[in-house]
Enzyme design. Structure first.
Site, PDB file in Angstrom:
ATOM      1  N   HIS A   6       0.750  -0.800  -0.183  1.00 27.35           N
ATOM      2  CA  HIS A   6       0.101   0.264  -0.076  1.00 27.35           C
ATOM      3  C   HIS A   6       0.882   1.408  -0.278  1.00 27.35           C
ATOM      4  CE1 HIS A   6      -2.672   3.341   2.133  1.00 27.35           C
ATOM      5  NE2 HIS A   6      -2.865   2.760   1.063  1.00 27.35           N
ATOM      6  N   ARG A   7       0.394   1.896  -0.690  1.00 29.90           N
ATOM      7  CA  ARG A   7       1.418   3.048  -1.096  1.00 29.90           C
ATOM      8  C   ARG A   7       3.115   2.419  -1.364  1.00 29.90           C
ATOM      9  NH1 ARG A   7      -1.558   7.572   2.430  1.00 29.90           N
ATOM     10  NH2 ARG A   7      -3.556   7.067   2.377  1.00 29.90           N
ATOM     11  N   GLU A  10       1.375  -0.442  -4.787  1.00 30.13           N
ATOM     12  CA  GLU A  10       0.691   0.461  -5.366  1.00 30.13           C
ATOM     13  C   GLU A  10       1.127   1.895  -5.554  1.00 30.13           C
ATOM     14  OE1 GLU A  10      -3.417   1.926  -3.675  1.00 30.13           O
ATOM     15  OE2 GLU A  10      -1.561   1.709  -2.837  1.00 30.13           O
ATOM     16  N   HIS A  19      -0.648   9.921  -3.049  1.00 31.04           N
ATOM     17  CA  HIS A  19      -1.305  10.205  -2.426  1.00 31.04           C
ATOM     18  C   HIS A  19      -2.657  11.482  -2.186  1.00 31.04           C
ATOM     19  CE1 HIS A  19      -4.892   9.561   0.901  1.00 31.04           C
ATOM     20  NE2 HIS A  19      -4.877   8.198  -0.016  1.00 31.04           N
TER      21      HIS A  19
HETATM   22  O1  G3P Z   1      -6.439   1.641  -3.154  1.00 30.52           O
HETATM   23  C1  G3P Z   1      -7.102   1.078  -1.678  1.00 30.52           C
HETATM   24  C2  G3P Z   1      -6.451   2.745  -0.717  1.00 30.52           C
HETATM   25  O2  G3P Z   1      -5.402   3.241  -0.602  1.00 30.52           O
HETATM   26  C3  G3P Z   1      -7.758   3.259  -0.278  1.00 30.52           C
HETATM   27  O3  G3P Z   1      -7.000   4.110  -0.412  1.00 30.52           O
HETATM   28  O4  G3P Z   1      -6.759   6.593   1.123  1.00 30.52           O
HETATM   29  O5  G3P Z   1      -5.314   4.740   0.635  1.00 30.52           O
HETATM   30  O6  G3P Z   1      -5.857   5.474  -1.394  1.00 30.52           O
HETATM   31  P1  G3P Z   1      -6.070   5.529  -0.162  1.00 30.52           P
HETATM   32 CA    CA Z   2      -5.271   3.745  -2.942  1.00 27.47          CA
END
Ligand code: G3P
Ligand code: CA
Length: 738
Positions: free
Chosen positions: A53-54, A80, A95
């Site tokens: 995640h990121r 991601e 983000h």
């Molecule tokens: O993309 C999945 C999740 O990351 C969505 O929330 O705000 O972290 O991009 P966010």
């Molecule tokens: Ca995301």
């Protein structure tokens, strides 16, 4: 990415027989462990994806090459990227729509608030430091190398993953705020073409915006699309219709993790949609979501998920049960073949007087494991924990041993049942309310699964294979409230009909051995109680209570047989045993844990399933089991056995009844009924008058459970009926007789 269990065990099949009582039916139970049956609570294909995640944003500044590198070092399956677009139309990985949180834009461009990405050119953004903020925010993770990390463009990020991903790491990118950046989708496709990754298998595009995903779908129909959901987006929607609706463009969904429940898993998987929840940063949550059958998940800590999936691990929590004043059964399950180690101690840090028990988890029992611990001290809180020997993932729990036989210590127990019927699917709120009572133990009074009702684990009932039955038990273990109740409360589980099929009689029901095998696999039932599949047993809780657990199914004559001396519900041996337990008991309260009611007629006319024949509703109904219950009732009266409470669920409403079976104006015994916890809710009905019932309370149409407190010194027993929110709907104090 770890192959889930199914793929690796392709060739096994085994057979098991059951013990004497059901001899008439003792035939091998065919089990084919390759088949996870019809359950929708398993991944669509064997791969469970680790999505960084990121990047590995728990260890390094999100959306920097440093965090992406760490993600790939940690063998993440996907890295991601959240995408924003610059003033000059360049896509960058970031983000937020502003530069304020994750760069030094405020310092470098003090007069350019609110530092929206769309107000800066790429050249201006590339002068920013996108790493130092992380060192300030997370000093324990700070690294020199993070200082001066740049904001990568999408192209740089893709090339970086191609270069360092050893062809293993895939791309997962989100069109953030597409309404702010017209043409963003076209730009993404252009970059994917330019970097020659548009056709790669390991590529996902995701967005909260359906419009944006549909645009990408038109531009590049082969790209796998993930529709993201937060809680408000699903509010008021029928999840099955919604999953069907989006399946024309989406290959999967990305729900916020709290949205992932069996109902959603079924809706998504039945529409061939992958489920990738976000953001999952604790191993407990990773295990919980994996037990629901997710196809992958977003995490800031890819190594945590990777290391979990790398080895067998505790997959469905732990439990303790069949506790006495000196022993207990400990239970757990692993996701595949493993050795499991339990540690038990009065010391919650396990540094002192810790007992260690190890046992194998194998496919014959669906990798469930039980160990018996004895030599325990009475009336003591024990802490225990379990882990698969090769895995660090450990689950902690506790239980109380029963007080010694002469102890007059008050007790509090909770009882409930009927979970998973008539379209009701976990999670069930009552379990949290039960935990809030902080009971000494929990009596799970039967219909703990509905093998014959459609749920995500068995969408096309009836359950036939042992896998179907196992899937049902795994389904209710996906309920966090249930798992946490079991983790810290000793449990006595009894079965009723829906553990096998509606209104079944053990000896004449072909599914009995299979249903029984699975039932015994999934509850902490002692070998002593399950020996010869008796399942009936007495447990004492000090001198406050003797709990006599019945088996109302194993020895039962067919329901449609006319009642009479040769018709039985319990079997002659168990009836004699029950009488003996009641007669010998010197406990203040004798609790009889029965899975069917005394006077509310259940089952169909001419095939009554409870004790009552219901001839008050259907005159001349020759069925029911009143003949046998009269023998028990008469025995209690003749022997003057005091303070007898029959406790059950099964009828799907709550009721408290006192009985004056010999009409002498004095109460002979009482009946406490609660439920359902999670099944069809019905209204109380007319009672069969045969044994002189008098209603003290009756309420239906709500989810509920019972609380029973016994205070021997005060000579009182208090019953409470609470709803799923813990609100007390009824309370009554019984004065106990000497
Ligand atoms: O993309 C999945 C999740 O990351 C969505 O929330 O705000 O972290 O991009 P966010
Ligand atoms: Ca995301």
């Amino acid at each position: 990415m770890k192959k889930s269990l199914i793929a690796s065990l392709a060739c096994l099949s085994l057979s098991v027989t059951t013990a004497a009582p059901y001899a008439v039916l003792a035939k091998p139970i065919e089990m084919s462990v390759t088949d996870n049956g019809q359950s929708t609570l398993t991944p669509l294909n064997s791969d469970v994806a680790v999505i960084a995640h990121r990047g590995a944003s728990g260890y390094g500044p999100e959306h920097t090459l440093a965090a992406y590198k760490q993600a790939m070092t940690m063998k993440a399956d996907y890295v991601e990227f959240d995408l924003q677009m610059t003033k000059d139309g360049q896509l960058i990985a970031m983000h937020d729509e502003t530069l304020a949180r994750t760069t030094n834009a405020k310092e470098l461009y003090p007069d350019r608030a609110p530092w929206r990405v769309k107000d800066f050119t790429l050249e201006e953004i590339q002068r920013l430091d996108a790493g130092s903020w992380f060192n300030k925010a997370y000093p324990d993770q700070a690294k020199q190398a993070y200082i001066g990390q740049k904001v990568p463009t999408l192209e740089e990020a893709i090339e970086f993953v191609k270069q360092h991903g050893n062809g293993k790491a895939g791309l997962y990118m989100e069109t953030k705020a597409p309404s702010v950046y017209p043409g963003m989708e076209e730009k993404v496709i252009e970059i994917l073409k330019k970097t020659k990754v548009l056709e790669t298998e390991k590529l996902f595009l995701e967005s909260f915006s359906e419009e944006s995903l549909r645009k990408v779908h038109n531009l590049a129909p082969n790209v796998k699309l993930i529709q993201l959901y937060n809680a408000s987006m699903l509010k008021g929607k029928d999840v099955s219709q919604e999953m069907h609706r989006i399946s024309d463009y989406a290959s999967g969904v990305g729900p916020s993790k709290e949205l992932v429940v069996p109902k959603m898993m079924q809706a998504a998987h039945q529409n061939k949609l992958l489920v990738h929840p976000w953001t999952v940063n604790s191993q407990d949550d990773m295990v919980s979501l994996t037990s629901l059958g997710v196809d992958g998940l977003f995490t800031n800590y890819p190594d945590q998920f990777e290391s979990l999936l790398d080895k067998p691990y505790i997959s469905h929590g732990i439990a303790s049960g069949d506790v006495t004043d000196s022993s207990a059964i400990l239970w757990t399950r692993t996701n595949e073949k493993a050795n499991v180690q339990f540690e038990i101690s009065t010391d919650s840090t396990f540094k002192h007087d810790t007992m260690v028990k190890t046992a194998p988890a194998n496919s014959t029992n669906d990798f469930t494991v039980k160990v018996e611990v004895d030599g325990l001290k009475a009336d003591t809180t024990y802490y225990y924990r379990a882990h698969a020997v090769s895995s660090k993932y450990t689950v902690n729990g506790s239980f109380k041993t029963a007080p010694g036989e002469n102890s007059l210590k008050p007790l509090t127990m909770v009882w409930g049942g009927d979970t998973g019927g008539h379209g009701e699917i976990p999670p069930y709120k009552s379990f949290e309310a039960m935990s809030a009572v902080n009971p000494d133990f929990f009596l799970f009074s039967g219909d703990t699964i509905y093998a014959d009702s459609p749920t995500p684990a068995v969408p096309n009932p009836p359950s036939q294979t042992v896998e179907d039955f196992w899937a049902k038990y795994k389904e209710i273990r996906t309920d966090k409230g249930f798992r946490s109740l079991l983790q810290k409360t000793a449990t006595y589980a009894i079965w009723d009909d829906h553990e096998v099929t509606n209104d079944f009689s053990g000896p004449s029901q072909p599914l009995t051995p299979t249903g029984l095998h699975a039932f015994k696999n999934y509850y902490p039932i002692s070998n002593e109680r399950s020996a010869e599949d008796k399942l009936y047993h007495k447990y004492s809780w000090g001198n406050a209570m003797d709990m006599v657990i019945l088996n109302n199914r194993g020895y039962r004559s067919p329901n449609n047989q006319a009642d009479g001396p040769d018709k039985t519900m319990l079997g002659k041996e168990q009836v004699e045993w029950l009488k003996q337990q009641l007669l010998e008991s010197d406990a203040k309260v004798k609790l009889v844990a029965s899975s069917v009611p005394i006077s509310f007629p259940t089952g169909k006319a001419m095939a009554r399933d409870g004790w009552a024949n219901g001839d008050n509703v259907n005159p001349n109904d020759p069925t029911g089991f009143e003949n046998e219950f009269k023998e028990i009732s008469d025995f209690i009266i003749e022997k003057g056995i005091k303070n007898v409470f029959f406790v059950t669920t099964d009828v799907h409403f709550a009721e408290v009844i006192k009985y004056d079976a010999n009409q002498d104006g004095k109460t002979d015994y009482n009946e406490l009924i609660s439920g359902p916890i999670g099944a069809v809710k019905i209204n109380p009905g007319t009672l069969d008058p045969t044994f002189g019932p008098e209603k003290l309370y009756a309420e239906g149409n709500f989810f509920n459970f019972g609380v029973f407190r016994v205070d021997p010194a005060a000579k009182q027993a208090i019953v409470e009926i609470q709803d799923e929110n813990g609100k007390v709907h009824f309370s009554h104090t019984f004065q106990l007789e000497d």
